[in-house]
Write a protein that holds these residues in place. Structure first.
Motif, PDB file in Angstrom:
ATOM      1  N   GLU A 288      35.112  -5.003  12.295  1.00 30.21           N
ATOM      2  CA  GLU A 288      34.086  -6.257  12.876  1.00 30.21           C
ATOM      3  C   GLU A 288      32.974  -5.976  13.761  1.00 30.21           C
ATOM      4  O   GLU A 288      31.844  -6.654  13.557  1.00 30.21           O
ATOM      5  CB  GLU A 288      35.036  -7.429  13.572  1.00 30.21           C
ATOM      6  N   ASP A 289      33.023  -5.147  14.613  1.00 26.24           N
ATOM      7  CA  ASP A 289      31.855  -4.621  15.516  1.00 26.24           C
ATOM      8  C   ASP A 289      31.442  -3.415  15.201  1.00 26.24           C
ATOM      9  O   ASP A 289      30.911  -2.391  15.891  1.00 26.24           O
ATOM     10  CB  ASP A 289      32.416  -4.839  17.063  1.00 26.24           C
ATOM     11  N   THR A 290      31.428  -2.951  14.142  1.00 19.22           N
ATOM     12  CA  THR A 290      31.072  -1.378  13.606  1.00 19.22           C
ATOM     13  C   THR A 290      29.359  -1.249  13.836  1.00 19.22           C
ATOM     14  O   THR A 290      28.969  -2.129  13.612  1.00 19.22           O
ATOM     15  CB  THR A 290      31.556  -0.885  12.265  1.00 19.22           C
ATOM     16  N   ASP A 291      29.207   0.029  14.277  1.00 13.72           N
ATOM     17  CA  ASP A 291      27.828   0.312  13.904  1.00 13.72           C
ATOM     18  C   ASP A 291      27.491   1.009  12.530  1.00 13.72           C
ATOM     19  O   ASP A 291      26.297   1.466  12.386  1.00 13.72           O
ATOM     20  CB  ASP A 291      27.318   1.342  15.102  1.00 13.72           C
ATOM     21  N   GLN A 296      28.769  -2.614   7.753  1.00 10.04           N
ATOM     22  CA  GLN A 296      28.121  -3.611   8.470  1.00 10.04           C
ATOM     23  C   GLN A 296      27.416  -4.517   7.323  1.00 10.04           C
ATOM     24  O   GLN A 296      27.406  -5.859   7.410  1.00 10.04           O
ATOM     25  CB  GLN A 296      27.249  -3.416   9.656  1.00 10.04           C
ATOM     26  N   ASN A 300      28.209  -8.092   6.632  1.00  7.53           N
ATOM     27  CA  ASN A 300      27.210  -9.294   6.531  1.00  7.53           C
ATOM     28  C   ASN A 300      27.036  -9.991   5.391  1.00  7.53           C
ATOM     29  O   ASN A 300      26.558 -11.221   5.387  1.00  7.53           O
ATOM     30  CB  ASN A 300      25.944  -8.682   7.013  1.00  7.53           C
TER      31      ASN A 300
END
Length: 622
Positions: A288-291, A296, A300
């Protein structure tokens, strides 16, 4: 390059050679067989294709997998495109010219023509045919060619229609051009008698020579394709499609042997580890908070991350099985078939923006140990789900060894997964085309290119190198025609194999020259209306203005033959302009003045006449 003992490995290989025939019209209609640029299309239309059942009610596995990805197929049509090509009208009868050419090829391979040739439908739902199938007919069987490692049997000779030309990928599917669809195509299938990569190359070269000996096959990039079937004793039969260059065949076979050797070794290692493949699952929450930009981007867009645990696979997913290709690449090929961009796996992570912490969380989420691996796909939810299932299926196959499949040839000599091997359910009769009875009795046996080289040397006094260039070159049929019409063989040979090559290097658009252009230019020389020296200039004019006739272009460019008085006048002018040099050097001035004379005459006069008159004028003044 790794060396292999092919005999010990039990290498067995066979070839399928596909060659376009140079006929006036297509196989089942009267449309021309010329290729055009896509921007010459006058309209387009779209289709969706789906697999159909065979006469026994069966569906072909390859066709089913192909249809799992919903795609729109766009077809570019031209001013000559007919209803047969659009699949809005039944096909016409089999083209006589194509059938005769195939019978000539059968003679060269000592094959037995069938008593009656029936047209069959071969299911193809990748969009390369508007009908959803390719038409094909068996014409001859049981032939043979020789190689330095022994005879290679020719199992069958098929007459088929060429597929549409793939032009581009679109947002909705694939765009095809219809100008190639329906060009007659001969398919030659060998028996699995090939035992080394070198023999595969030699057999393909031999077949290519026999095909060109007819003088009735198309030449150039894309007109001939080679498929190679390869297996080793502990492996499986793999069909490799679309080898464009003959020179790649031995590398393709060598690399496929290596790939199968590595897959067998991986199978053995997985068996020792008691490996298995787990159930696919959604691991979106882990990222969920990946870079990671790839992951992402999928999230999204409302997508998901799907994973499959691979128990006992640690270190093996990243193992190289061919140059720059790993087991994970095989998994990725299967995922891409379902619309995904590819996969990530723990043998290569952390990387691509995925952190150590995310890898650890991923392992915890799917419940794997250090000796296990995990593969993931991030994409639209449905695509990701289908793609990860395909990865799981391919991983399960790795436990068994080498899968039977159809693969595509890459430019670097490696291959990629395309689809399962087709089965018998792929073929069923074509009811719109009546059968024909091939009659080889009146079909002449073509002269082999090797024999042509010897004949050109003996009969036309060509040097060995030039004779070989002409015999093996694309202009061989034209050479034979113009020489039969009394054109000087040396002039014809040098024009076709040297002059055109030099003009091409000088960026002259020689591809615009038609057969008629070249014939007319050579006949003008033969009739005395154009000196030899005018040939390059006249061909240049015609290439740049192809709508003109040779006679009109010669007149406009002032390239007609000058009479002796005109030539002498030009020579005298050059000699008088260089009078001091002639007085000082005498006949030694000849070489420099000869070039100036030829330039002044601009291809209007034969070099022998210019030479004779220049010598006379120098001698008068020396």
């Amino acid at each position: 390059m790794t060396e292999y003992d092919y005999e010990a490995l039990g290498l067995v290989a066979g070839l399928e050679i596909h060659q376009q025939l140079d006929t006036a019209t297509k196989l089942f209609c009267q449309c021309p067989t010329d290729l055009r640029e896509p921007d010459a299309a006058t309209r387009s239309f779209t289709r969706y294709l789906h697999p159909t059942r065979s006469e026994l009610g069966e569906l072909d596995d390859a066709a089913v997998e192909e249809s799992m990805v919903e795609r729109e197929f766009e077809y570019l049509a031209y001013d000559s495109t007919c209803l047969v090509e659009e699949d809005d009208e039944p096909p016409h009868e089999l083209d006589d010219e194509a059938l005769e050419t195939v019978l000539e090829i059968a003679q060269l391979m000592d094959m037995n023509p069938v008593d009656q040739a029936h047209v069959m439908r071969k299911i193809v739902v990748d969009g390369s045919n508007t009908s959803g199938f390719q038409r094909s007919s068996l014409v001859a069987t049981d032939g043979e060619i020789e190689t330095s490692d022994g005879a290679v049997g020719i199992e069958d000779l098929m007459l088929e229609e060429e597929s549409a030309q793939r032009v581009a990928e679109t947002d909705d599917g694939v765009r095809y051009s219809l100008d190639r669809l329906g060009i007659p195509l001969v398919e030659i299938g060998t028996r699995p008698d090939i035992s080394t990569p070198e023999q595969a190359l030699e057999a393909a070269e031999r077949i290519g020579m026999l095909l060109r000996s007819t003088g009735k096959v198309k030449r150039g990039l894309g007109t001939i394709r080679q498929d190679v079937n390869v297996s080793i004793e502990e492996g499986a039969r793999v069909e490799i499609k679309g080898v464009q260059s003959l020179d790649d065949i031995d590398d393709i076979v060598h690399n496929e042997v290596g790939r199968q050797v590595e897959l067998v070794a991986i199978r053995d290692e997985l068996e020792e580890r008691d490996a298995s493949v787990g159930d696919t699952q959604d691991v979106t929450a882990v990222f969920e908070d990946t870079d990671s930009g790839v992951i992402q981007g999928a999230l999204n867009s409302g997508g998901s991350v799907m994973a499959v645990p691979l128990y006992g696979f640690d270190g093996l997913v990243g193992r190289e099985i061919a140059p720059d290709r790993r087991l994970g690449t095989e998994f990725s090929d299967h995922a891409k078939r379902h619309g995904a961009g590819g996969i990530f796996h723990t043998d290569e992570l952390p990387a691509y923006g995925v952190t150590d912490e995310e890898v650890a969380a991923l392992r915890d989420a799917v419940g794997v140990d250090p000796e296990d691996a995990v593969a993931i796909v991030a994409d639209e939810t449905e695509i990701a789900a289908n793609a990860i299932e395909a990865v799981a299926d391919r991983a399960a196959t790795a436990l068994e060894g080498v899968p039977e499949e159809t693969r595509g040839a890459n430019d670097d000599g490696t291959t990629r997964y395309l689809r399962p091997l087709p089965g018998a359910a792929r073929m069923y009769p074509e009811t719109d085309v009546p059968p024909v009875e091939p009659d080889p009795s009146e079909v002449p046996e073509p002269e082999l290119l090797t024999a042509k080289v010897e004949r050109y040397q003996d009969e036309y006094d060509l040097g060995e190198g030039l004779a070989e260039q002409v015999a093996y070159g694309k202009y061989m049929p034209l050479f034979e025609d113009v020489v039969a019409d009394s054109v000087d063989p040396t002039l014809a040979a040098t024009t076709l194999e040297s002059t055109l090559t030099e003009l091409r290097r000088d960026d002259v658009p020689v591809e615009a020259l038609t057969r008629e252009h070249i014939e007319d230019v050579l006949e003008m020389v033969d009739d005395g209306d154009l000196p030899n020296e005018g040939v390059p200039d006249l061909l240049t004019v015609l290439a740049e203005e192809p709508d003109q006739t040779a006679e009109a272009a010669a007149e406009e460019a002032g390239l007609g033959g000058a009479d002796e008085d005109e030539v002498r006048e030009a020579v005298v002018e050059v000699v008088e302009r260089n009078e001091a040099q002639v007085e000082d050097e005498g006949m030694q001035a000849f070489s420099g003045l000869m070039g100036e004379c030829m330039g002044a005459l601009r291809g209007k006069a034969d070099g022998d006449l210019v030479s004779q008159l220049l010598r006379e004028e120098i001698q008068k003044r020396a």
